[in-house]
Scaffold this active site. Sequence first.
Site, PDB file in Angstrom:
ATOM      1  N   GLU A  86       4.684  -6.489   8.448  1.00 23.81           N
ATOM      2  CA  GLU A  86       3.454  -7.176   8.074  1.00 23.81           C
ATOM      3  C   GLU A  86       3.707  -8.370   7.148  1.00 23.81           C
ATOM      4  O   GLU A  86       3.023  -8.570   6.153  1.00 23.81           O
ATOM      5  CB  GLU A  86       2.463  -6.196   7.453  1.00 23.81           C
ATOM      6  CG  GLU A  86       2.032  -5.129   8.439  1.00 23.81           C
ATOM      7  CD  GLU A  86       0.855  -4.282   7.974  1.00 23.81           C
ATOM      8  OE1 GLU A  86       0.453  -4.414   6.797  1.00 23.81           O
ATOM      9  OE2 GLU A  86       0.330  -3.497   8.784  1.00 23.81           O
ATOM     10  N   GLU A 121       2.022   1.221  13.982  1.00 19.98           N
ATOM     11  CA  GLU A 121       1.003   1.788  13.095  1.00 19.98           C
ATOM     12  C   GLU A 121      -0.353   1.767  13.788  1.00 19.98           C
ATOM     13  O   GLU A 121      -0.738   0.753  14.377  1.00 19.98           O
ATOM     14  CB  GLU A 121       0.874   1.016  11.767  1.00 19.98           C
ATOM     15  CG  GLU A 121       2.024   1.185  10.798  1.00 19.98           C
ATOM     16  CD  GLU A 121       1.748   0.505   9.464  1.00 19.98           C
ATOM     17  OE1 GLU A 121       0.548   0.359   9.100  1.00 19.98           O
ATOM     18  OE2 GLU A 121       2.706   0.123   8.783  1.00 19.98           O
ATOM     19  N   TYR A 152      -5.488  -1.564  13.614  1.00 14.74           N
ATOM     20  CA  TYR A 152      -6.430  -0.560  13.110  1.00 14.74           C
ATOM     21  C   TYR A 152      -7.840  -0.784  13.649  1.00 14.74           C
ATOM     22  O   TYR A 152      -8.814  -0.803  12.900  1.00 14.74           O
ATOM     23  CB  TYR A 152      -6.420  -0.564  11.573  1.00 14.74           C
ATOM     24  CG  TYR A 152      -5.138  -0.002  11.012  1.00 14.74           C
ATOM     25  CD1 TYR A 152      -4.964   1.363  10.866  1.00 14.74           C
ATOM     26  CD2 TYR A 152      -4.088  -0.837  10.653  1.00 14.74           C
ATOM     27  CE1 TYR A 152      -3.782   1.891  10.364  1.00 14.74           C
ATOM     28  CE2 TYR A 152      -2.907  -0.324  10.153  1.00 14.74           C
ATOM     29  CZ  TYR A 152      -2.759   1.042  10.006  1.00 14.74           C
ATOM     30  OH  TYR A 152      -1.582   1.565   9.517  1.00 14.74           O
ATOM     31  N   ASP A 188       0.807  -1.217   0.000  1.00 17.97           N
ATOM     32  CA  ASP A 188       0.000   0.000   0.000  1.00 17.97           C
ATOM     33  C   ASP A 188       0.847   1.276   0.000  1.00 17.97           C
ATOM     34  O   ASP A 188       0.709   2.143   0.855  1.00 17.97           O
ATOM     35  CB  ASP A 188      -0.936  -0.036   1.206  1.00 17.97           C
ATOM     36  CG  ASP A 188      -1.985   1.072   1.151  1.00 17.97           C
ATOM     37  OD1 ASP A 188      -2.300   1.516   0.040  1.00 17.97           O
ATOM     38  OD2 ASP A 188      -2.468   1.469   2.220  1.00 17.97           O
TER      39      ASP A 188
END
Length: 601
Positions: free
Chosen positions: A414, A507, A470, A171
């Site tokens: 990740e 993050e 998230y 991303d």
Amino acid sequence: MLYPIMTESRQVISLNGIWNFKLDQNQNDEGKGFSEKWFENSLTEPMSIAVPASFNDLHEGKDFRDHIGWMWYEKDITVPNSLRETSERILLRIDAATHKAKVYLNGKLIMEHIGGFIPFETEINQYLQKGSNRLTIAICNITDWTTLPASGMTLMDTPSGKKRVYNGMPDFYNYAGLNRSVRIYTTPRDFVQDISIVPSIKGKDGVIDYSIETVGSGSITVEVLDKNKKSVAKAAGAKGTITIPNAKLWNPGDAYLYTLRVNFGTDIYDEEFGIRTIEVKDGKFLINNKPFYFKGFGKHEDAHINGRGLNEAMYIKDFSLMKWINANSFRTSHYPYSEEIMRLADREGIVVIDECAAVAVHMNFGFSLMGGKHEKVNTWEKIQTMPQHRQAMEELVKRDKNHPCVVMWSLSNESATEEVGAKEYHQELYDLTRTLDPQKRPITIVTHMMSTPDVCQIADITDVLALNRYYSWYIFNGEIEDGRIALTKELEAWGKRCPGKPIMFTEYGADTIAGMHDTTSVAFTEEYQKEYLEMHHEVFDTFPTFIGEQIWNFADFATTQGVMRAQGNKKGVFTRDRKPKFAAHYLKDRWGSIPNFNYKK
């Protein structure tokens, strides 16, 4: 690899500027340019291109910007006779070629390199001719399941009958080309090849263990210079220990740099360093024996026009904004940043988690955000990134080992850490990195939302748990209280799984459209971004071994287009042109009230 600097014995010549440029027509591993031997003569009908810069945004058109495959750079260079006719070593150094490069001088292949974010070089004396020399660099921006970043490339059918090439990058946008400087530099024939510095503290004194690698013959003397270039200590020999009386320490936000001046025969090299210690102990991350709390961001090398290209004015602006918002750290997500950034972080006292380009080493997740499809497999049975991964860590540690700003290595971001085989894969890299780093810094592996405490394979390897999560965005979008409950439960579970191990978020964030407001906090508004961050911080503050918060992201950045991205990722606390969103003012207040040290006593 030593950074190229001017000294009494070394010269540096910049090759930056306007180059010739041509896209190759084939989108495969060969390219038309190789079969037609474009490197043997000047490029026909070239375009102009700037170096350093990503090529993508410098000319118009989708086919240009989104080109996948080989591209060719060319520049005529002349080396002064005064250099060419001496016995000096003359080296060509390319600071970054994203992601694979073949370099030709006067039609002869002189070096190749895989990996788009680390410098490479070679001696060119034997290839130089009098007068003009044609330098040609072929670069390929394709990534696959052997490269870092990792991804799968597929051909997609379209109604028009045209095949669309899909390169499943993670991303962020696949900015490529000669993103950093190209230089010629010289050394004497007998020269300093490498320097390693290990600092420690003994009472009020600083102590450094040093090691010098040389090529050729000659005696070695070393001298420590203070910030004013005054000599404070001396020694002789390739290895040794130097004591610096009443040393000034390198601290976050209060950096002090010494210089180790190495004399070897006629060669002179100056290596800056800071005196500071790093340790993970009793659930704390200690810098200079004091518990440090990370406040900062995940970042990107990303800006208008030059993409991921070297942009020192932007570096100064970003560091100024980090100080304005009271941040003290960032992670080089998701690749090594330029040496100029690292040297500036040393100077400004910004703490860095240094990450290699191992992003999307996950064959079931890496490009799902961008709409790609992939049959589920076991990543660690199929992936072929280990040779490149080992090389990447070897090169990264060799390049950055002396930077005082670097306090921790990140082996990957990740990756498929929830899949069987992840532990064995990362254990090999952990052991390698530990062996390579003379300072023995802590090592982490950054995990994603599916790598929960019940399935994570690598939690026991890492010195610090680094989580990308998230809640209230990708999970429970718009629901702050549901996110709070889920976040609290996961942190509690980590406490049971890894009691006493430091944990931080590398993050967390919410896409926010600058200028979008509402009286009721809803997703994408500036009010929601602030509320989202407040919830996380309220939870973080309840866990004693929670050592840091790095928000995703410092600034909005470019991505591949997709239904989840409106002209890029909007999770920035600042816009892409560095204007603050509402949350920036909230963070400035929060981080201003949190000291760098002893927040979690």
